[in-house]
Every structure is written in C-alpha cells, then in structure tokens.
Scaffold this active site. Sequence first.
Site, PDB file in Angstrom:
ATOM      1  N   ALA A 238       0.649  -1.248   0.111  1.00 56.22           N
ATOM      2  CA  ALA A 238      -0.099   0.112  -0.065  1.00 56.22           C
ATOM      3  C   ALA A 238       1.049   1.174   0.079  1.00 56.22           C
ATOM      4  CB  ALA A 238      -0.715  -0.074   1.210  1.00 56.22           C
TER       5      ALA A 238
ATOM      6  N   ARG B  37      10.400   7.637  -2.811  1.00 47.71           N
ATOM      7  CA  ARG B  37      11.742   7.718  -3.535  1.00 47.71           C
ATOM      8  C   ARG B  37      11.810   7.039  -4.806  1.00 47.71           C
ATOM      9  NH1 ARG B  37      14.837   5.069   1.497  1.00 47.71           N
ATOM     10  NH2 ARG B  37      12.701   4.255   1.758  1.00 47.71           N
TER      11      ARG B  37
ATOM     12  N   GLY C 132       5.458  -6.197  -1.027  1.00 46.90           N
ATOM     13  CA  GLY C 132       5.449  -6.413  -2.423  1.00 46.90           C
ATOM     14  C   GLY C 132       6.649  -5.784  -3.166  1.00 46.90           C
TER      15      GLY C 132
ATOM     16  N   ASN D 278      15.175  -6.005  11.409  1.00 45.08           N
ATOM     17  CA  ASN D 278      13.739  -6.641  10.960  1.00 45.08           C
ATOM     18  C   ASN D 278      13.803  -6.436   9.662  1.00 45.08           C
ATOM     19  OD1 ASN D 278      11.355  -7.606  10.871  1.00 45.08           O
ATOM     20  ND2 ASN D 278      10.497  -5.680  11.253  1.00 45.08           N
TER      21      ASN D 278
HETATM   22  C1  UD1 Z   1       9.510  -1.617   8.034  1.00 46.15           C
HETATM   23  C2  UD1 Z   1       9.473  -2.206   9.467  1.00 46.15           C
HETATM   24  C3  UD1 Z   1      10.968  -2.087   9.727  1.00 46.15           C
HETATM   25  C4  UD1 Z   1      11.768  -2.940   8.868  1.00 46.15           C
HETATM   26  C5  UD1 Z   1      11.415  -2.511   7.285  1.00 46.15           C
HETATM   27  C6  UD1 Z   1      12.082  -3.559   6.548  1.00 46.15           C
HETATM   28  C7  UD1 Z   1       7.476  -1.341  10.512  1.00 46.15           C
HETATM   29  C8  UD1 Z   1       6.910  -0.295  11.362  1.00 46.15           C
HETATM   30  N1  UD1 Z   1       8.737  -1.157  10.144  1.00 46.15           N
HETATM   31  O1  UD1 Z   1       9.892  -0.243   8.035  1.00 46.15           O
HETATM   32  O2  UD1 Z   1      11.054  -2.737  11.369  1.00 46.15           O
HETATM   33  O3  UD1 Z   1      13.147  -3.196   9.145  1.00 46.15           O
HETATM   34  O4  UD1 Z   1      10.263  -2.489   7.132  1.00 46.15           O
HETATM   35  O5  UD1 Z   1      11.981  -3.028   5.205  1.00 46.15           O
HETATM   36  O6  UD1 Z   1       6.838  -2.300  10.102  1.00 46.15           O
HETATM   37  N2  UD1 Z   1       3.220  -0.665   3.830  1.00 46.15           N
HETATM   38  C9  UD1 Z   1       1.899  -0.719   3.447  1.00 46.15           C
HETATM   39  N3  UD1 Z   1       0.691   0.189   4.371  1.00 46.15           N
HETATM   40  C10 UD1 Z   1       1.444   1.269   4.970  1.00 46.15           C
HETATM   41  C11 UD1 Z   1       2.810   1.176   5.029  1.00 46.15           C
HETATM   42  C12 UD1 Z   1       3.658   0.524   4.428  1.00 46.15           C
HETATM   43  O7  UD1 Z   1       1.421  -1.576   3.089  1.00 46.15           O
HETATM   44  O8  UD1 Z   1       0.781   2.008   5.660  1.00 46.15           O
HETATM   45  C13 UD1 Z   1       4.017  -1.571   2.964  1.00 46.15           C
HETATM   46  C14 UD1 Z   1       4.812  -1.030   1.975  1.00 46.15           C
HETATM   47  O9  UD1 Z   1       4.244  -0.789   0.707  1.00 46.15           O
HETATM   48  C15 UD1 Z   1       6.044  -1.795   1.906  1.00 46.15           C
HETATM   49  C16 UD1 Z   1       6.047  -2.265   3.340  1.00 46.15           C
HETATM   50  O10 UD1 Z   1       4.663  -2.162   3.913  1.00 46.15           O
HETATM   51  O11 UD1 Z   1       5.760  -2.711   0.934  1.00 46.15           O
HETATM   52  C17 UD1 Z   1       7.201  -1.680   4.316  1.00 46.15           C
HETATM   53  O12 UD1 Z   1       6.707  -0.129   4.343  1.00 46.15           O
HETATM   54  P1  UD1 Z   1       7.942   0.921   4.559  1.00 46.15           P
HETATM   55  O13 UD1 Z   1       7.414   2.120   4.694  1.00 46.15           O
HETATM   56  O14 UD1 Z   1       9.025   0.635   3.632  1.00 46.15           O
HETATM   57  O15 UD1 Z   1       8.418   0.357   6.138  1.00 46.15           O
HETATM   58  P2  UD1 Z   1       9.736   0.995   6.661  1.00 46.15           P
HETATM   59  O16 UD1 Z   1       9.585   2.095   7.372  1.00 46.15           O
HETATM   60  O17 UD1 Z   1      10.814   0.515   5.645  1.00 46.15           O
HETATM   61 CA    CA Z   2      11.319   0.037   3.192  1.00 44.82          CA
END
Ligand code: UD1
Ligand code: CA
Length: 516
Positions: free
Chosen positions: A14, A19, A109, A177
């Site tokens: 989602a 970036r 994803g 993680n």
């Molecule tokens: C997340 C983890 C972090 C981990 C990292 C690994 C959390 C809070 N943190 O951080 O511990 O080290 O991934 O890459 O989970 N997404 C949704 N809905 C949202 C937000 C995100 O579906 O509301 C999906 C994004 O599309 C993506 C994934 O979740 O595929 C990770 O989201 P991202 O914002 O990249 O998480 P990080 O902040 O990197």
């Molecule tokens: Ca990420």
Amino acid sequence: MSDRRPAAVIVLAAGEGTRMKSKTPKVLHTIGGRSLVAHAISAARGTEPEYLEVVIRHQRDRVAAHVERVDPEAIVVDQDEVPGTGRAVECALQALPESLSGTVVVTYGDVPLLTAEVLRELLADHERTHSAVTLITATLDDPTGYGRVLRDSDGGVSAVIEQKDATQEQLAIHEVNSGIYAFDVAVLRQALAQVGTDNAQGEKYLTDVVGIARAEGLRVTPYLVADLWQTEGVNDKAQLARLGAELNRRLVDRAMREGAIVIDPATTWIDADVSIGQDTVIQPNTQLLGATSIGAECVIGPDTTLKDTEVADGASVIRTQAELAEIGPGATVGPFSFLRPGTKLGAKGKIGGFVETKNADIGPEAKVPHLTYCGDATIGEGANIGAGTIFANFDGLTKSHTEVGAWSFVGSDSVIVAPRTIGAGSYVAAGSAVVSDVGPGQLAVTRARQRNIDGWVARRRAGTKTEKAAQAAAAAEAEEALATEAGAVLEGDRLESGPGGPAPTSPPPTEPKDAR
Ligand code: UD1
Ligand code: CA
C-alpha cells in the site's frame, strides 16, 4: 510430516514509494520481466496458502488491476486512511473469516528476490519452535533505516524498534527486522488491537506486535537469513537496477544448471518465465524476455532479443529481434532479421538477412532469405521468396493477405500487391509487380520487354571513360571472333563429324537461378 501450508499470506503493497520518483507505482516496476509485486505474489503462492491477500492503497486501481491479472485468485484488500504496516495487516485480517486459525505470513510487495523456499523454511522453523511470532532478521554492516531487533539476556527477541524511535544505543545494533514474519493468527489479531500510533511517525506499527507478544510471555523467534538479497526491498531506481542485476545472475545460473550453455553470463539477460532446453548455446549480448521458450540444441545470439517467442529444438537465431514469434525445429533466422508478432516459421524454414516479417505463416522448408518485407502472408512448404521481394500488404486504408503456394518460386525484386494468391508450384519472374493472381504451374511476368539500343554510348557519351571501355570491349570481341573463325576452319572436319555433333552456336537456355 505435518501440513505447513499457511492459513494466509499477506503481501503489503500500500505504500507510496516516493523515493522511486516515478508516475508508476513502485510495486509495478519490473525486474526479470515481472513486476516487483508479481515476484512477491509468486513466492507467496509457492507456500500454497489457503488465502493470499495483497494490501494496496496508493494508485489503487492500477495496482488492483495488475494483481488481478497476475494472480486472479489473490484477494485485493484496500487499506484505509490509518497509516502503517500494522494497520495494513489489520485490514487484511478483517477480510478473512473470523474462524481462521493457524499461521499467517506477512511479506512485502517490494522485496522481489524472496523465494518460496525461504518462506517454507520460515514456516517450518515457526512450527518446530512452537512460536507465536517468527521474524526473519538479518545482520547488516549498515543497518540505517531498518527496525532494530532487541534481544534480551536469554537471546530471545524482546522488541523491534524503528530507526526514528531508537536511542543512540539501539541504533548501534546491526541485527535488523526484514519485515517478513510468521504469526499465529489469534495472537496477531489480539495484539494488533492493542497497537496505537504513538510513535515518531504516527503510524500503526506491525513491529509493535513483537513486543506485545513477548510481554505476554509468548515465544518470539528470530530466523536469521544469510542470503541478504532475499530480504532486500526496492526503495529507489538504483536499488531496482542492483536487485535486477542480481536476479538476472540467479536466473542465468539456473538456466546453466538446467543444461543451457551461456557463453557470457555478464551480457545475457533471462527473464523469470523463460525456459531453455539442454545444450542450447546462448551467445553474448542476448536478451530472452517474457514467456520465451527455447528448445534443446539451439544457437541463440549473439546480439539477439527474443520476447514471448517460441524456438523449437535445433533452431538457430542469430542477431535477431523477435516478438510473439514461433520458430520451428531446425529453422534458421538471421543475421539481422526482425520478426514481429504473428511470425511463424516452419521446420527447417529460413528467414535471412534484412528480412522483416509480421503476421506471416512461413511453411516448413520455405525460405525468405534476403532483404524482404513479408507481412500478412501465408507461404507454403518449400516456397522460395527471392531477394528483395516486398509483400505490399497495405493500400493506405486496409491491410490484406497474400498466399504463396507450396514449392512456388518468387523471383528477386518482386512486389506482390495484396490481396493476392500465388498458386502452388508457380513462378514469378524477377522484377515483377504482381497485381493479379497466379495459377498453379504458371509463370507470371509483368515487367517490360528489354530493348538494347546499338551505338547509344558512342553517340550520347562520346569522350567519356564509359565510351572508351565500350570501344575496348568491342575491339576485343571483334578480335576474338576472328580467332574463333580461324580455329573453326582448322578443326571444322573433326567437329562436324565428331560424336558430340555440331558445336553449339548459342548457350543453352538458362533455368531461372535460385535466388538464395
Ligand atoms: C518496515 C518495518 C521495519 C523493517 C523494514 C524492512 C514497520 C513499522 N517497520 O519499515 O522494522 O526493518 O520495514 O524493510 O513495519 N506498507 C503498507 N501500508 C502502510 C505502510 C507500509 O502496505 O501503511 C507496506 C509498504 O508498501 C512496503 C512495506 O509495507 O511494502 C514496508 O513499508 P515501509 O514504509 O517501507 O516500512 P519501513 O519504514 O521501511
Ligand atoms: Ca522499506
């Protein structure tokens, strides 16, 4: 052995992916011929889950349509306006039956190199250790940006702290993680209900479930993965290229292990859905894309791009661009051939240099060897299309079809104006413009009769090198004629009475030469 099929796999997709700096949603960017989310779905599907869900929000309609095309069985879930990975999973759980029990796997994803094997290992470990939560972790030289894994004195995981919420001390931790987990579904449901948004990003963090489960005395197990590529996500276009190159390295490796001979892995690109038979040689600078399948003992390349193309056993395809084409067994294509969609070449057929084909069904042993445009045509078995033949398929308004019968022979530099039928076993004389049908066994000639005008160069180009050459040639011819006459007088008796009969006065009529 117990059934390790998960109750559900939830693929999170989602996020906006700012970036990437792209109009295209991040998860629709492709490597190895598949979108990032298609790679993620393929790995998820490999664990044979009861339910496979993809959570989306950013550019929802575009992503949903793509997911439905890639995996019609996948359930598309819309995340609401509450941000965060925890909320995304909560939305996914709401779309599943409340009675669901067992294990739920969460993946991303935008992590395209993760394989079903690693997910199956995660599930096996989760079950073996009777854990409530098992999370894939990795140890990175540079952990910047990731959630850090906090361990307590007995080595168990106590919590995951996001970069933005971490203390200086926690930031020094290198174990991160990956964001890929196995959860007991009941634990996940009730823990998520307790997760708030009181953190640096104001998001509902999935990672908070780890701390909650642990505080309740449940078992949380880290599953350390050594192959770091498997958990790496794509955040920008540089990472897209890096992961794309690594995926390609793996796919080329797989092709070689399955029996292909790849001369230069560094310049060979093979998409995820390509198959290659044993002992086929892939020459340098070759791209095999989409659903291309290559038989055994073929030679492909150098400098060849095949997309969604089928090549049968023993064919050779050299310096060629082809899309949605079928190349029969033992056929040869190239060099410098352009096969557009709908090209079909039969067994042992030939498409040669500087030939463009489109929607053309070229029969077995038929040959289109040089400098031809062959569009909207059916060419029968063994027919030969001479050099420079053009199939004029377009009259400015509509495209029309041409049929050339079996074992026919179209002379060089002919134009065949469609719609046209050239019967089986017929000939078209070189340089013809064929504007009416040709019956079986006929010879079609449409060009003007040749006139030779004597003395034209002497009159109109006097004093040029051309005229001098003509004069010299005429003098040499006259001299030769004299010498022949003298010889005939001397040997006349023997020639006239010999077994071979009289000397021929003119050369025998020439057969039309094969234009190959
Ligand atoms: C997340 C983890 C972090 C981990 C990292 C690994 C959390 C809070 N943190 O951080 O511990 O080290 O991934 O890459 O989970 N997404 C949704 N809905 C949202 C937000 C995100 O579906 O509301 C999906 C994004 O599309 C993506 C994934 O979740 O595929 C990770 O989201 P991202 O914002 O990249 O998480 P990080 O902040 O990197
Ligand atoms: Ca990420």
